[in-house]
Design a protein around this motif. Structure first.
Motif, PDB file in Angstrom:
ATOM      1  N   LEU A 257       0.817  -1.212   0.000  1.00 49.76           N
ATOM      2  CA  LEU A 257       0.000   0.000   0.000  1.00 49.76           C
ATOM      3  C   LEU A 257       0.851   1.262   0.000  1.00 49.76           C
ATOM      4  CD1 LEU A 257      -2.865  -0.901   2.522  1.00 49.76           C
ATOM      5  CD2 LEU A 257      -2.916  -0.964   0.037  1.00 49.76           C
ATOM      6  N   LEU A 258       1.892   1.293   0.847  1.00 49.71           N
ATOM      7  CA  LEU A 258       2.722   2.491   0.982  1.00 49.71           C
ATOM      8  C   LEU A 258       4.192   2.084   1.048  1.00 49.71           C
ATOM      9  CD1 LEU A 258       0.720   4.450   3.717  1.00 49.71           C
ATOM     10  CD2 LEU A 258       0.768   4.954   1.273  1.00 49.71           C
ATOM     11  N   LYS A 259       5.033   2.996   0.608  1.00 51.06           N
ATOM     12  CA  LYS A 259       6.490   2.815   0.705  1.00 51.06           C
ATOM     13  C   LYS A 259       7.096   4.109   1.239  1.00 51.06           C
ATOM     14  CE  LYS A 259       7.054  -0.477  -3.137  1.00 51.06           C
ATOM     15  NZ  LYS A 259       7.747  -0.714  -4.430  1.00 51.06           N
ATOM     16  N   TRP A 260       8.222   3.982   1.965  1.00 51.53           N
ATOM     17  CA  TRP A 260       8.975   5.146   2.393  1.00 51.53           C
ATOM     18  C   TRP A 260      10.458   4.849   2.252  1.00 51.53           C
ATOM     19  CZ3 TRP A 260       4.762   3.279   5.131  1.00 51.53           C
ATOM     20  CH2 TRP A 260       5.027   2.281   6.053  1.00 51.53           C
ATOM     21  N   ARG A 261      11.229   5.896   2.131  1.00 51.70           N
ATOM     22  CA  ARG A 261      12.631   5.758   1.722  1.00 51.70           C
ATOM     23  C   ARG A 261      13.541   5.301   2.862  1.00 51.70           C
ATOM     24  NH1 ARG A 261      13.411  11.242  -1.997  1.00 51.70           N
ATOM     25  NH2 ARG A 261      11.826  10.698  -3.573  1.00 51.70           N
ATOM     26  N   CYS A 262      13.371   5.831   4.038  1.00 50.31           N
ATOM     27  CA  CYS A 262      14.266   5.491   5.135  1.00 50.31           C
ATOM     28  C   CYS A 262      13.600   4.505   6.085  1.00 50.31           C
ATOM     29  CB  CYS A 262      14.697   6.747   5.895  1.00 50.31           C
ATOM     30  SG  CYS A 262      13.316   7.697   6.547  1.00 50.31           S
ATOM     31  N   SER A 263      14.417   3.805   6.841  1.00 50.87           N
ATOM     32  CA  SER A 263      13.893   2.810   7.768  1.00 50.87           C
ATOM     33  C   SER A 263      13.176   3.489   8.931  1.00 50.87           C
ATOM     34  CB  SER A 263      15.041   1.942   8.290  1.00 50.87           C
ATOM     35  OG  SER A 263      14.569   1.010   9.240  1.00 50.87           O
ATOM     36  N   GLN A 264      12.023   2.942   9.297  1.00 49.16           N
ATOM     37  CA  GLN A 264      11.214   3.520  10.356  1.00 49.16           C
ATOM     38  C   GLN A 264      10.658   2.415  11.240  1.00 49.16           C
ATOM     39  OE1 GLN A 264       8.232   6.171   8.795  1.00 49.16           O
ATOM     40  NE2 GLN A 264       9.643   7.138   7.358  1.00 49.16           N
ATOM     41  N   MET A 265      10.004   2.826  12.319  1.00 50.31           N
ATOM     42  CA  MET A 265       9.293   1.909  13.212  1.00 50.31           C
ATOM     43  C   MET A 265       7.834   2.363  13.275  1.00 50.31           C
ATOM     44  SD  MET A 265      12.094   1.441  16.278  1.00 50.31           S
ATOM     45  CE  MET A 265      11.053   0.286  17.140  1.00 50.31           C
ATOM     46  N   PRO A 266       7.064   2.077  12.222  1.00 54.52           N
ATOM     47  CA  PRO A 266       5.701   2.636  12.141  1.00 54.52           C
ATOM     48  C   PRO A 266       4.727   1.920  13.074  1.00 54.52           C
ATOM     49  CG  PRO A 266       6.136   1.216  10.263  1.00 54.52           C
ATOM     50  CD  PRO A 266       7.413   1.281  11.037  1.00 54.52           C
ATOM     51  N   TRP A 267       3.698   2.657  13.434  1.00 54.81           N
ATOM     52  CA  TRP A 267       2.564   2.126  14.191  1.00 54.81           C
ATOM     53  C   TRP A 267       1.305   2.568  13.478  1.00 54.81           C
ATOM     54  CZ3 TRP A 267       2.843  -1.418  17.840  1.00 54.81           C
ATOM     55  CH2 TRP A 267       1.693  -1.727  18.584  1.00 54.81           C
ATOM     56  N   MET A 268       0.237   1.790  13.564  1.00 55.53           N
ATOM     57  CA  MET A 268      -0.978   2.144  12.818  1.00 55.53           C
ATOM     58  C   MET A 268      -2.229   1.739  13.597  1.00 55.53           C
ATOM     59  SD  MET A 268      -1.084  -0.719   9.793  1.00 55.53           S
ATOM     60  CE  MET A 268      -0.885  -2.443  10.165  1.00 55.53           C
ATOM     61  N   GLN A 269      -3.341   2.351  13.191  1.00 56.75           N
ATOM     62  CA  GLN A 269      -4.670   2.058  13.733  1.00 56.75           C
ATOM     63  C   GLN A 269      -5.692   2.160  12.603  1.00 56.75           C
ATOM     64  OE1 GLN A 269      -5.273   1.005  16.724  1.00 56.75           O
ATOM     65  NE2 GLN A 269      -3.465   1.618  17.894  1.00 56.75           N
ATOM     66  N   LEU A 270      -6.790   1.410  12.720  1.00 60.04           N
ATOM     67  CA  LEU A 270      -7.882   1.443  11.751  1.00 60.04           C
ATOM     68  C   LEU A 270      -9.100   2.091  12.394  1.00 60.04           C
ATOM     69  CD1 LEU A 270      -7.673  -2.161  10.213  1.00 60.04           C
ATOM     70  CD2 LEU A 270      -6.659  -0.052   9.332  1.00 60.04           C
ATOM     71  N   GLU A 271      -9.788   2.887  11.594  1.00 61.27           N
ATOM     72  CA  GLU A 271     -11.014   3.548  12.059  1.00 61.27           C
ATOM     73  C   GLU A 271     -11.986   3.630  10.883  1.00 61.27           C
ATOM     74  OE1 GLU A 271     -13.563   5.649  14.751  1.00 61.27           O
ATOM     75  OE2 GLU A 271     -11.662   4.628  15.142  1.00 61.27           O
ATOM     76  N   GLY A 272     -12.945   2.698  10.823  1.00 59.98           N
ATOM     77  CA  GLY A 272     -13.892   2.687   9.716  1.00 59.98           C
ATOM     78  C   GLY A 272     -13.182   2.431   8.401  1.00 59.98           C
ATOM     79  N   ASP A 273     -13.337   3.360   7.460  1.00 58.75           N
ATOM     80  CA  ASP A 273     -12.680   3.225   6.160  1.00 58.75           C
ATOM     81  C   ASP A 273     -11.411   4.061   6.081  1.00 58.75           C
ATOM     82  OD1 ASP A 273     -13.871   5.680   6.231  1.00 58.75           O
ATOM     83  OD2 ASP A 273     -14.686   5.589   4.201  1.00 58.75           O
ATOM     84  N   SER A 274     -10.806   4.359   7.235  1.00 62.69           N
ATOM     85  CA  SER A 274      -9.593   5.178   7.281  1.00 62.69           C
ATOM     86  C   SER A 274      -8.471   4.405   7.955  1.00 62.69           C
ATOM     87  CB  SER A 274      -9.839   6.490   8.040  1.00 62.69           C
ATOM     88  OG  SER A 274     -10.846   7.253   7.402  1.00 62.69           O
ATOM     89  N   LEU A 275      -7.253   4.692   7.511  1.00 62.62           N
ATOM     90  CA  LEU A 275      -6.051   4.103   8.069  1.00 62.62           C
ATOM     91  C   LEU A 275      -5.159   5.228   8.590  1.00 62.62           C
ATOM     92  CD1 LEU A 275      -3.965   1.707   8.423  1.00 62.62           C
ATOM     93  CD2 LEU A 275      -3.143   2.333   6.149  1.00 62.62           C
ATOM     94  N   TYR A 276      -4.728   5.114   9.849  1.00 59.46           N
ATOM     95  CA  TYR A 276      -3.825   6.073  10.464  1.00 59.46           C
ATOM     96  C   TYR A 276      -2.494   5.369  10.703  1.00 59.46           C
ATOM     97  CZ  TYR A 276      -8.068   8.771  11.399  1.00 59.46           C
ATOM     98  OH  TYR A 276      -9.245   9.476  11.269  1.00 59.46           O
ATOM     99  N   ILE A 277      -1.414   5.962  10.204  1.00 57.98           N
ATOM    100  CA  ILE A 277      -0.106   5.341  10.311  1.00 57.98           C
ATOM    101  C   ILE A 277       0.931   6.421  10.612  1.00 57.98           C
ATOM    102  CG2 ILE A 277       0.303   5.495   7.817  1.00 57.98           C
ATOM    103  CD1 ILE A 277       1.808   2.774   8.111  1.00 57.98           C
ATOM    104  N   SER A 278       1.890   6.079  11.484  1.00 58.03           N
ATOM    105  CA  SER A 278       2.947   7.029  11.837  1.00 58.03           C
ATOM    106  C   SER A 278       4.127   6.854  10.897  1.00 58.03           C
ATOM    107  CB  SER A 278       3.387   6.802  13.285  1.00 58.03           C
ATOM    108  OG  SER A 278       3.953   5.517  13.448  1.00 58.03           O
ATOM    109  N   GLN A 279       4.668   7.977  10.466  1.00 59.48           N
ATOM    110  CA  GLN A 279       5.873   8.003   9.643  1.00 59.48           C
ATOM    111  C   GLN A 279       6.762   9.108  10.195  1.00 59.48           C
ATOM    112  OE1 GLN A 279       5.128   8.218   5.423  1.00 59.48           O
ATOM    113  NE2 GLN A 279       3.431   6.769   5.527  1.00 59.48           N
ATOM    114  N   ALA A 280       7.864   8.669  10.788  1.00 62.37           N
ATOM    115  CA  ALA A 280       8.781   9.590  11.472  1.00 62.37           C
ATOM    116  C   ALA A 280       8.012  10.333  12.572  1.00 62.37           C
ATOM    117  CB  ALA A 280       9.419  10.535  10.470  1.00 62.37           C
ATOM    118  N   ASN A 281       8.004  11.649  12.553  1.00 59.02           N
ATOM    119  CA  ASN A 281       7.326  12.413  13.604  1.00 59.02           C
ATOM    120  C   ASN A 281       5.945  12.898  13.189  1.00 59.02           C
ATOM    121  OD1 ASN A 281       8.435  14.117  11.693  1.00 59.02           O
ATOM    122  ND2 ASN A 281       8.762  15.790  13.116  1.00 59.02           N
TER     123      ASN A 281
END
Length: 556
Positions: A257-281
């Motif tokens: 679904l998504l790609k990012w260039r640098c290595s991260q430690m993402p966290w995510m949550q689902l809410e209905g038809d929306s996706l919330y995901i952390s990228q860096a700060n």
């Protein structure tokens, strides 16, 4: 005696040499008339006679009878040895008169027979033969089959009417629907599927959610919790059971679904038809497309406020509560740009949870703190709890009476401890045989008295506080001895875990000890842990160091 001639039969070479001209003309006329009428007759006649009988009875017609009588007289004279032309003519005339009378009599009999055949529905010239009779019998059978098919189609059309069922029909249809529901409740999934193929009415009847609820509760990830609560009431239960078979068999389609260039430690949550995901700060919100297996590339919102990476966040009503590596807690309103951040810990905040207007946080500084969510009291610490160990995970009980902390298991013999939410006092600790360093990286309440944990010791443990707090009720071991970073459950039979190597996502049936299926999402050069995973009844989402993966179980 004068010259006499012999009249040969019509089928011979012709008249004798001594025939007179008149006799020859009479004979030629009779032969010509016989040839013209030969093709019109429908009965069977003699091969050597000028006329043919009727097709039904073989009786000569009037004119044909006259010719036959005349020819018969000539043949007799020929056999007797001769006679004069005048006598032959007289005999022919007498034969014509007799033939006419015979023809009238035959015509009368034919008329009476025809009248009788008309009365009985049969025609004289259309009597079928043996082959024709077999053909009619075959057509009769085909017509009967067509009539039966038409009747079945009418029954199906009547059954398709939404108003009611037919009063006359199979005995099964005439039963009350309550009794039908009781009978069909004993059928399994395969039997219900076959019953739905009988007709449209039964297909509509067998799609009832009540019939599939018992089957769904025994299936994997069908949206029903262990207590029977339906978490996906807007989706047909039958459709969820169909998709659950793909989860059981491990049939899915993988995508990114998504790609990012640098290595991260993402966290995510689902809410209905929306996706919330952390990228860096940052925390980004994306909207799913109707298929659920892809995202709109443009985010719906971007939530900022931390100076370092976002380590963890939760959704609480209309707020996002985030924990950052800068030691701060951020509170964001989802549908506005309102953001409040305050210093919470001396070191990075590894975990946070929020329920009922209460925030709890855990940090590397070996403390856990309790905060109010009320706008006028943000940043006011209610309790500070010294855990004597680094806190990696935290969760609030559904009863809002306590919370559990998962620590690194370095300064205390048990990494799982339960604290009173109102007073901040230690209530109990779970387990007593953890090896040193068996830290708990993820913990979650499944019900007020049951919870799940996983971490460095490569085990998933299921705890029931009503049974014992010293020993877990059930445990599942990671086959490759990999650290388990995260877990997720459907509240019933399905359990999903994320491993530390090669992005392996494992599915577990909690009724079995062994792993059900494993999905490696990365190869050797890009080995990455699964930092967070979430799933719905149709899709599973896994966040790794460089990308966000999706496993589509609806369209494998």
């Amino acid at each position: 005696m004068g010259s006499q001639g012999r009249l040969g039969p019509p089928g011979n070479d012709g008249p004798g040499e001594g025939d007179s001209g008149e006799a020859r003309k009479l004979q030629e006329g009779r032969v010509a008339r016989g040839k013209r009428r030969k093709g019109k007759g429908k009965g069977k006649a003699g091969a050597g006679q000028g006329g043919r009988g009727s097709g039904a009875e073989g009786k000569p017609e009037p004119r044909k009878a006259k010719e036959a009588a005349g020819l018969g007289a000539e043949a007799r004279e020929e056999e007797e040895g001769g006679g004069s032309v005048e006598e032959g003519a007289r005999r022919i005339v007498r034969g014509d008169e007799g033939g006419a009378e015979a023809g009238k009599e035959a015509k009368g009999r034919d008329y009476r027979k025809e009248e009788w055949r008309v009365r009985t529905g049969r025609r004289e010239n259309a009597r079928p033969g043996r082959a024709q009779g077999r053909g009619l019998q075959a057509w009769g059978r085909i017509a009967a089959a067509g009539a039966a098919m038409a009747a079945e189609a009418e029954e199906a059309a009547a059954a398709a009417e939404p108003a009611d069922r037919r009063a006359a029909g199979p005995a099964l249809w005439r039963l009350p629907e309550e009794l039908l529901l009781l009978i069909c409740s004993y059928l399994d999934m395969r039997a219900l599927g076959r019953l739905a193929q009988v007709c449209r009415w039964l297909r509509r009847f067998t799609s009832c959610d009540l019939l599939w609820r018992r089957i769904a509760r025994a299936s994997l990830n069908s949206g029903f919790t262990r207590l029977g609560t339906d978490l996906m009431a807007n989706v047909s239960v039958k459709e969820r059971v169909k998709v659950s078979q793909n989860w059981r068999l491990g049939r899915c389609r993988e995508g990114i679904l998504l790609k990012w260039r640098c290595s991260q430690m993402p966290w995510m949550q689902l809410e209905g038809d929306s996706l919330y995901i952390s990228q860096a700060n940052f925390i980004l919100a994306y909207q799913f497309r109707p298929d659920g297996a892809s995202l709109n590339r443009r985010p719906l919102g971007v939530f900022a406020g931390h100076d370092e990476d976002v380590c963890h966040f939760v959704l609480a009503n209309s707020h996002i509560v985030s924990a950052g590596g800068d030691g701060k807690i951020g509170v964001h309103k989802i549908h506005s740009t309102f953001t409040v951040k305050y210093s919470a810990h001396e070191q990075e905040v590894n975990c946070v949870d929020c329920k009922g207007g209460i925030i709890v946080s855990g940090s590397r500084d070996r403390t856990a703190k309790v905060w109010p969510l009320a706008s006028g009291r943000l940043g006011q610490c209610l309790h500070t709890i010294h855990t004597e160990d680094r806190v990696w995970s935290i969760a609030i009980s559904p009863l809002l009476s306590s919370f559990v902390t998962g620590t690194a298991c370095c300064g205390h013999f048990s990494p799982l401890r339960i604290w009173d939410l109102n007073s901040g006092q230690l209530t109990t600790h779970l387990g007593s045989d953890f090896p040193p360093g068996a830290g708990v990286l993820d913990v979650m309440y499944e019900s007020p008295s049951t919870l799940l944990s996983c971490g460095y010791d490569t085990y998933v443990r299921y705890w029931d506080l009503r049974a014992s707090v010293r020993k877990c009720v059930m445990e599942w071991e990671e086959p490759h001895d990999s650290t388990l970073y995260c877990l997720q459950t459907d509240g019933n039979h399905l359990l999903a875990t994320g491993s530390s190597y090669y992005g392996v996502v494992r599915l577990w049936d909690r009724r079995q000890r062994a792993c059900l299926h494993a999905f490696p999402l990365t190869s050797t050069p890009l080995s990455s842990p699964v930092y967070c995973l979430r799933f719905t009844t149709k899709h599973l989402y896994a966040a790794l160091s460089y990308n966000l993966h999706v496993l589509d179980f609806q369209n494998p």
